[in-house]
Design a protein around this motif. Sequence first.
Motif, PDB file in Angstrom:
ATOM      1  N   VAL A   1      19.292  20.510 105.456  1.00  0.00           N
ATOM      2  CA  VAL A   1      18.624  19.220 105.269  1.00  0.00           C
ATOM      3  C   VAL A   1      17.305  19.124 106.025  1.00  0.00           C
ATOM      4  O   VAL A   1      16.375  18.475 105.554  1.00  0.00           O
ATOM      5  CB  VAL A   1      19.574  18.078 105.684  1.00  0.00           C
ATOM      6  CG1 VAL A   1      18.913  16.731 105.582  1.00  0.00           C
ATOM      7  CG2 VAL A   1      20.820  18.107 104.825  1.00  0.00           C
ATOM      8  N   ARG A   2      17.184  19.783 107.168  1.00  0.00           N
ATOM      9  CA  ARG A   2      15.987  19.589 108.000  1.00  0.00           C
ATOM     10  C   ARG A   2      15.079  20.797 108.143  1.00  0.00           C
ATOM     11  O   ARG A   2      13.868  20.647 108.182  1.00  0.00           O
ATOM     12  CB  ARG A   2      16.413  19.173 109.409  1.00  0.00           C
ATOM     13  CG  ARG A   2      17.004  17.811 109.473  1.00  0.00           C
ATOM     14  CD  ARG A   2      17.257  17.444 110.918  1.00  0.00           C
ATOM     15  NE  ARG A   2      17.758  16.097 111.026  1.00  0.00           N
ATOM     16  CZ  ARG A   2      18.659  15.697 111.903  1.00  0.00           C
ATOM     17  NH1 ARG A   2      19.160  16.547 112.749  1.00  0.00           N
ATOM     18  NH2 ARG A   2      19.051  14.454 111.935  1.00  0.00           N
TER      19      ARG A   2
ATOM     20  N   VAL B   1      26.888  15.176 103.441  1.00  0.00           N
ATOM     21  CA  VAL B   1      26.137  15.486 104.660  1.00  0.00           C
ATOM     22  C   VAL B   1      26.624  14.621 105.818  1.00  0.00           C
ATOM     23  O   VAL B   1      26.921  15.098 106.911  1.00  0.00           O
ATOM     24  CB  VAL B   1      24.617  15.299 104.429  1.00  0.00           C
ATOM     25  CG1 VAL B   1      23.854  15.311 105.744  1.00  0.00           C
ATOM     26  CG2 VAL B   1      24.086  16.373 103.496  1.00  0.00           C
TER      27      VAL B   1
ATOM     28  N   PHE C   1      23.455  13.127 111.813  1.00  0.00           N
ATOM     29  CA  PHE C   1      23.920  13.017 110.432  1.00  0.00           C
ATOM     30  C   PHE C   1      25.322  12.454 110.345  1.00  0.00           C
ATOM     31  O   PHE C   1      25.706  11.850 109.373  1.00  0.00           O
ATOM     32  CB  PHE C   1      23.920  14.384 109.748  1.00  0.00           C
ATOM     33  CG  PHE C   1      22.558  14.832 109.343  1.00  0.00           C
ATOM     34  CD1 PHE C   1      21.737  14.035 108.578  1.00  0.00           C
ATOM     35  CD2 PHE C   1      22.092  16.074 109.721  1.00  0.00           C
ATOM     36  CE1 PHE C   1      20.495  14.445 108.190  1.00  0.00           C
ATOM     37  CE2 PHE C   1      20.852  16.497 109.339  1.00  0.00           C
ATOM     38  CZ  PHE C   1      20.046  15.691 108.582  1.00  0.00           C
TER      39      PHE C   1
ATOM     40  N   ARG D   1      12.140  17.373 101.323  1.00  0.00           N
ATOM     41  CA  ARG D   1      12.132  16.376 102.386  1.00  0.00           C
ATOM     42  C   ARG D   1      10.817  15.601 102.416  1.00  0.00           C
ATOM     43  O   ARG D   1      10.801  14.383 102.551  1.00  0.00           O
ATOM     44  CB  ARG D   1      12.378  17.063 103.737  1.00  0.00           C
ATOM     45  CG  ARG D   1      12.614  16.088 104.848  1.00  0.00           C
ATOM     46  CD  ARG D   1      12.878  16.771 106.161  1.00  0.00           C
ATOM     47  NE  ARG D   1      11.707  17.485 106.623  1.00  0.00           N
ATOM     48  CZ  ARG D   1      11.689  18.778 106.928  1.00  0.00           C
ATOM     49  NH1 ARG D   1      12.768  19.504 106.831  1.00  0.00           N
ATOM     50  NH2 ARG D   1      10.581  19.357 107.333  1.00  0.00           N
TER      51      ARG D   1
ATOM     52  N   ASP E   1      22.534  20.934 109.171  1.00  0.00           N
ATOM     53  CA  ASP E   1      21.242  20.623 109.782  1.00  0.00           C
ATOM     54  C   ASP E   1      20.138  21.514 109.213  1.00  0.00           C
ATOM     55  O   ASP E   1      19.046  21.044 108.895  1.00  0.00           O
ATOM     56  CB  ASP E   1      21.336  20.786 111.297  1.00  0.00           C
ATOM     57  CG  ASP E   1      20.081  20.325 111.999  1.00  0.00           C
ATOM     58  OD1 ASP E   1      19.712  19.139 111.832  1.00  0.00           O
ATOM     59  OD2 ASP E   1      19.465  21.144 112.714  1.00  0.00           O
TER      60      ASP E   1
ATOM     61  N   VAL F   1      24.497  12.992  99.922  1.00  0.00           N
ATOM     62  CA  VAL F   1      24.277  12.305 101.199  1.00  0.00           C
ATOM     63  C   VAL F   1      25.621  12.024 101.871  1.00  0.00           C
ATOM     64  O   VAL F   1      25.773  12.215 103.076  1.00  0.00           O
ATOM     65  CB  VAL F   1      23.464  11.004 100.999  1.00  0.00           C
ATOM     66  CG1 VAL F   1      23.404  10.181 102.274  1.00  0.00           C
ATOM     67  CG2 VAL F   1      22.055  11.338 100.511  1.00  0.00           C
TER      68      VAL F   1
ATOM     69  N   ALA G   1      13.694  23.564 101.745  1.00  0.00           N
ATOM     70  CA  ALA G   1      14.022  22.133 101.753  1.00  0.00           C
ATOM     71  C   ALA G   1      12.866  21.262 102.225  1.00  0.00           C
ATOM     72  O   ALA G   1      12.856  20.057 101.977  1.00  0.00           O
ATOM     73  CB  ALA G   1      15.232  21.894 102.642  1.00  0.00           C
TER      74      ALA G   1
END
Length: 155
Positions: free
Chosen positions: A126-127, A90, A153, A136, A123, A87, A132
């Motif tokens: 993570v999204r 990121v 972020f 998530r 991006d 985290v 992922a």
Amino acid sequence: MTDATGQWDWNRMSSILPELVLRKIATIRPPNNMLGSDVTGWRWEQNWSFTTKSAYEALSNYEVPSFDFKWLNIWHLKVPQRVKVFVWLVVHDRLLTNAERFRRHLAISDRCTWCQTSSETVDHVVRHCSTAISVRVAVIKPHLLNEFMTMSFLA
């Protein structure tokens, strides 16, 4: 390194120092007892003492970032340390994605290793990566998902 008159002793210094160093010395006044004793000091600290922190800040032009309150509690999360580090990476845009590796000429492609559909940016990882999504959905509470998908972020 000064002569009897208090000026730089150029004859003595030119025999042991390169021209580039002599030019820099020429921009500095010779020591003068009337101005006080000549002491070493670290100009990046108010008390003139060297610290590793001040050296790092001076070398990196470090400025304290303005943190979004959402990211202030990274280290207080009740998750494994490796998740906290992830985290942090990121939030500080330090995750070594394929896009970043490609930019540094360390990879032959910027494509996502898992889905191969787009550039592997922070991006995307993570999204948006289809791999992922399952992570998530398991980690982000449904009522916070919209906020997570739109928030910045970067700290």
